[in-house]
Motif scaffolding. Structure first.
Motif, PDB file in Angstrom:
ATOM      1  N   HIS A 263       0.829  -1.209   0.000  1.00 32.68           N
ATOM      2  CA  HIS A 263       0.000   0.000   0.000  1.00 32.68           C
ATOM      3  C   HIS A 263       0.868   1.266   0.000  1.00 32.68           C
ATOM      4  O   HIS A 263       2.045   1.226   0.338  1.00 32.68           O
ATOM      5  N   MET A 264       0.276   2.361  -0.411  1.00 30.92           N
ATOM      6  CA  MET A 264       0.961   3.657  -0.494  1.00 30.92           C
ATOM      7  C   MET A 264       2.197   3.597  -1.400  1.00 30.92           C
ATOM      8  O   MET A 264       3.310   3.920  -0.994  1.00 30.92           O
ATOM      9  N   ASN A 265       1.990   3.146  -2.632  1.00 35.47           N
ATOM     10  CA  ASN A 265       3.025   3.197  -3.658  1.00 35.47           C
ATOM     11  C   ASN A 265       2.443   3.892  -4.879  1.00 35.47           C
ATOM     12  O   ASN A 265       1.504   4.700  -4.752  1.00 35.47           O
ATOM     13  N   GLU A 266       2.990   3.590  -6.042  1.00 37.79           N
ATOM     14  CA  GLU A 266       2.484   4.168  -7.288  1.00 37.79           C
ATOM     15  C   GLU A 266       2.230   3.046  -8.293  1.00 37.79           C
ATOM     16  O   GLU A 266       2.479   3.179  -9.484  1.00 37.79           O
ATOM     17  N   ILE A 267       1.729   1.904  -7.766  1.00 40.54           N
ATOM     18  CA  ILE A 267       1.507   0.701  -8.574  1.00 40.54           C
ATOM     19  C   ILE A 267       0.493   0.968  -9.679  1.00 40.54           C
ATOM     20  O   ILE A 267      -0.605   1.446  -9.426  1.00 40.54           O
ATOM     21  N   HIS A 268       0.883   0.636 -10.915  1.00 41.67           N
ATOM     22  CA  HIS A 268      -0.004   0.826 -12.066  1.00 41.67           C
ATOM     23  C   HIS A 268      -0.788  -0.443 -12.410  1.00 41.67           C
ATOM     24  O   HIS A 268      -1.875  -0.368 -12.961  1.00 41.67           O
ATOM     25  N   GLY A 269      -0.227  -1.591 -12.102  1.00 45.33           N
ATOM     26  CA  GLY A 269      -0.893  -2.847 -12.460  1.00 45.33           C
ATOM     27  C   GLY A 269      -0.156  -4.030 -11.868  1.00 45.33           C
ATOM     28  O   GLY A 269       0.921  -3.879 -11.280  1.00 45.33           O
ATOM     29  N   ASN A 291      -3.099   5.650  -9.742  1.00 47.78           N
ATOM     30  CA  ASN A 291      -2.278   4.761 -10.560  1.00 47.78           C
ATOM     31  C   ASN A 291      -2.923   3.408 -10.819  1.00 47.78           C
ATOM     32  O   ASN A 291      -2.885   2.887 -11.923  1.00 47.78           O
ATOM     33  N   LEU A 292      -3.536   2.822  -9.784  1.00 45.33           N
ATOM     34  CA  LEU A 292      -4.097   1.476  -9.924  1.00 45.33           C
ATOM     35  C   LEU A 292      -5.559   1.562 -10.366  1.00 45.33           C
ATOM     36  O   LEU A 292      -6.439   1.945  -9.595  1.00 45.33           O
ATOM     37  N   MET A 293      -5.809   1.192 -11.628  1.00 41.07           N
ATOM     38  CA  MET A 293      -7.144   1.305 -12.205  1.00 41.07           C
ATOM     39  C   MET A 293      -7.805  -0.049 -12.436  1.00 41.07           C
ATOM     40  O   MET A 293      -9.015  -0.121 -12.670  1.00 41.07           O
ATOM     41  N   ARG A 294      -7.037  -1.128 -12.387  1.00 39.89           N
ATOM     42  CA  ARG A 294      -7.609  -2.457 -12.608  1.00 39.89           C
ATOM     43  C   ARG A 294      -6.719  -3.522 -11.965  1.00 39.89           C
ATOM     44  O   ARG A 294      -5.553  -3.277 -11.684  1.00 39.89           O
ATOM     45  N   VAL A 295      -7.339  -4.647 -11.698  1.00 36.93           N
ATOM     46  CA  VAL A 295      -6.592  -5.815 -11.225  1.00 36.93           C
ATOM     47  C   VAL A 295      -6.873  -6.951 -12.197  1.00 36.93           C
ATOM     48  O   VAL A 295      -7.955  -7.010 -12.782  1.00 36.93           O
ATOM     49  N   PRO A 296      -5.917  -7.850 -12.377  1.00 41.28           N
ATOM     50  CA  PRO A 296      -6.097  -8.879 -13.408  1.00 41.28           C
ATOM     51  C   PRO A 296      -7.049  -9.982 -12.972  1.00 41.28           C
ATOM     52  O   PRO A 296      -7.301 -10.197 -11.787  1.00 41.28           O
ATOM     53  N   ASP A 297      -7.586 -10.682 -13.967  1.00 46.00           N
ATOM     54  CA  ASP A 297      -8.403 -11.867 -13.716  1.00 46.00           C
ATOM     55  C   ASP A 297      -7.672 -12.854 -12.813  1.00 46.00           C
ATOM     56  O   ASP A 297      -8.288 -13.548 -12.011  1.00 46.00           O
ATOM     57  N   ALA A 298      -6.349 -12.889 -12.968  1.00 40.85           N
ATOM     58  CA  ALA A 298      -5.540 -13.883 -12.252  1.00 40.85           C
ATOM     59  C   ALA A 298      -5.650 -13.760 -10.746  1.00 40.85           C
ATOM     60  O   ALA A 298      -5.331 -14.708 -10.018  1.00 40.85           O
ATOM     61  N   ILE A 299      -6.107 -12.627 -10.250  1.00 35.98           N
ATOM     62  CA  ILE A 299      -6.196 -12.459  -8.799  1.00 35.98           C
ATOM     63  C   ILE A 299      -7.167 -13.465  -8.196  1.00 35.98           C
ATOM     64  O   ILE A 299      -7.056 -13.836  -7.036  1.00 35.98           O
ATOM     65  N   THR A 300      -8.121 -13.932  -9.019  1.00 36.25           N
ATOM     66  CA  THR A 300      -9.090 -14.906  -8.506  1.00 36.25           C
ATOM     67  C   THR A 300      -8.532 -16.329  -8.484  1.00 36.25           C
ATOM     68  O   THR A 300      -9.211 -17.263  -8.095  1.00 36.25           O
ATOM     69  N   ASP A 301      -7.268 -16.478  -8.904  1.00 42.44           N
ATOM     70  CA  ASP A 301      -6.581 -17.763  -8.765  1.00 42.44           C
ATOM     71  C   ASP A 301      -5.955 -17.915  -7.379  1.00 42.44           C
ATOM     72  O   ASP A 301      -5.432 -18.982  -7.048  1.00 42.44           O
ATOM     73  N   LEU A 302      -5.996 -16.842  -6.588  1.00 40.49           N
ATOM     74  CA  LEU A 302      -5.389 -16.870  -5.259  1.00 40.49           C
ATOM     75  C   LEU A 302      -6.346 -17.577  -4.304  1.00 40.49           C
ATOM     76  O   LEU A 302      -7.044 -16.961  -3.498  1.00 40.49           O
ATOM     77  N   ILE A 303      -6.358 -18.875  -4.376  1.00 37.64           N
ATOM     78  CA  ILE A 303      -7.393 -19.682  -3.732  1.00 37.64           C
ATOM     79  C   ILE A 303      -7.344 -19.640  -2.205  1.00 37.64           C
ATOM     80  O   ILE A 303      -8.332 -20.003  -1.548  1.00 37.64           O
TER      81      ILE A 303
END
Length: 427
Positions: A263-269, A291-303
């Protein structure tokens, strides 16, 4: 000391620069001769004042140059005297503080020299300006805490601490870490938080025993490219309050990672391979703001994900396959321009969001089945179901997700390839 290092040396440097620009100092005999000539010219009655001044000007240059030299050399002498006084005062103060502090340092060094086994040393908050290299010779040391001092560097000789498992150098003035830190093969916990680091050495990837790395509260703009390939035993990674704009692709190789706070960075993706972190339980990506406008589909693989914080970003939609995060207990989506799900649903927590996204998924699947069925009937041949299956994969992977505003290339954590997608596995 700050006024010493910032003010006086600058003035001395400027003075020396001026003297250098003046060229060589006039020969004393030439200056004396010039003064004599000027005096003689001014005493000639036959010359008018204007004529005398014009003729004396020929010799006046050497005299003026000598006077300028005298003025600057006096200024330089005064500054050097002041510098000497300040150095003397600061040195005396430093010696006094070191004398008090060194009692503990000397005590430990003497104990080590006497043959006593020292496994843990705590020198936190001792106003240390440097780490004596003698400490690096304590080969049996397992834990070293030198946090809360005024250290500006760590000696390369730290690599000699072969048995070191815990190193805390937090809250110092470090601007870099030595490459030799990669030789600490038994290091399990490393805390370098609250310093002035802009990078971590690539060699840190060789610390393969690390289970916890805290590099928060620094000025990091990137992480080592190969960090994930080496730190495959890392369980906790704290990199919040830095200036990171992206994660290296290798982070997906940290197969033991359970806790990630960025948290508190400048992450774009996020990398599309993020889903490989199957053991991840806590993920904090909050407050990356615009900076962060979307998260990938892959995040739902984090079971195994239990906590997810995406607050204070610019996310408009979460993946349709979000319902697959069955272990998610805490979800924070506050302060985002959310459209899918709505703000009202998001405020109800993880279970409500998961149920909303499951129903949305069912609706999307139902509509697509209906559309393909109509298309198959229209063709009136036996290829309808083959066409349906092919079309489902193609349309759902490349079209549906983008339709809800959750697209993006692989570089910023966008859609997966068909073989990696939840849509593909669902079918």
């Amino acid at each position: 000391m700050s006024s010493l290092t910032q003010s006086i040396p600058t003035t001395i440097t400027q003075t020396l620069s001026v003297l250098a620009s003046l060229g060589p100092r006039p020969d004393p005999s030439a200056v004396s001769s010039a003064r004599s000539k000027i005096s003689q010219i001014l005493q000639v009655d036959s010359l008018s004042p204007e004529e005398a001044a014009k003729e004396a000007e020929i010799y006046a240059g050497a005299v003026r140059l000598e006077e300028v030299y005298d003025s600057y050399e006096k200024e330089l002498s005064d500054l050097e005297e002041k510098l000497s006084r300040v150095y003397a005062t600061e040195s005396e103060s430093l010696l006094r503080s070191r004398k008090e502090m060194n009692e503990e340092v000397v005590k430990m060094l003497k104990a080590a020299e006497s043959g006593k086994v020292l496994e843990r040393i705590d020198l936190s908050g001792q106003e240390l300006k440097l780490l004596p290299e003698a400490f690096c010779k304590i080969v049996g040391l397992v834990s070293l805490n030198i946090s809360g001092n005024d250290l500006m560097f760590i000696p390369d000789a730290i690599s000699k601490m072969k048995k070191l498992e815990e190193l805390d150098v937090s809250s110092n003035s470090l601007e870099s870490l030595p490459d030799s830190i990669g030789m600490l093969l038994n290091l399990r916990i490393l805390n370098v938080s609250s310093n002035n680091l802009t990078t971590l050495p690539e060699s840190i990837a060789h610390c393969r025993s690390l289970v916890e790395l805290d590099a928060s509260y620094n000025n990091l703009t990137s992480l080592p490219t190969n960090i994930g390939y080496g730190l495959q035993n890392l369980e906790r990674l704290l990199i919040h309050l830095n200036k990171l704009s992206y994660f290296p692709g290798s982070i997906s190789e940290m197969r033991s990672l359970k806790y990630l706070d960025a948290h508190m960075n400048e992450i774009h993706g996020l990398p599309s391979s993020m889903g490989r972190l199957k053991k991840l339980e806590v993920l904090n990506l909050s407050s990356n703001f615009n900076n962060l406008m979307r998260v990938p589909d892959a995040i739902t693989d984090l079971i195994n994900l239990r906590e997810l914080d995406l607050s204070n970003n610019q996310i408009q939609a979460i993946p349709d396959s979000f319902y697959m995060l069955k272990k998610l207990e805490k979800l924070n989506l506050e302060h985002n321009p959310l459209e899918i799900p709505s703000q009202e649903v998001a405020k109800q927590g993880a279970e409500a969001v998961r149920e909303f996204m499951r129903k949305r998924w069912d609706m999307i699947m139902g509509e697509e089945q209906q559309r393909i069925g109509v298309e198959a009937e229209r063709h009136g041949d036996g290829t309808g179901w083959v066409s349906w299956g092919t079309s489902m994969v193609t349309n759902l992977v490349s079209g549906v997700t983008q339709t809800v505003g959750f697209g993006g290339g692989s570089g910023d954590g966008g859609d997966k390839k068909p073989g990696e997608s939840h849509f593909y596995h669902q079918l």
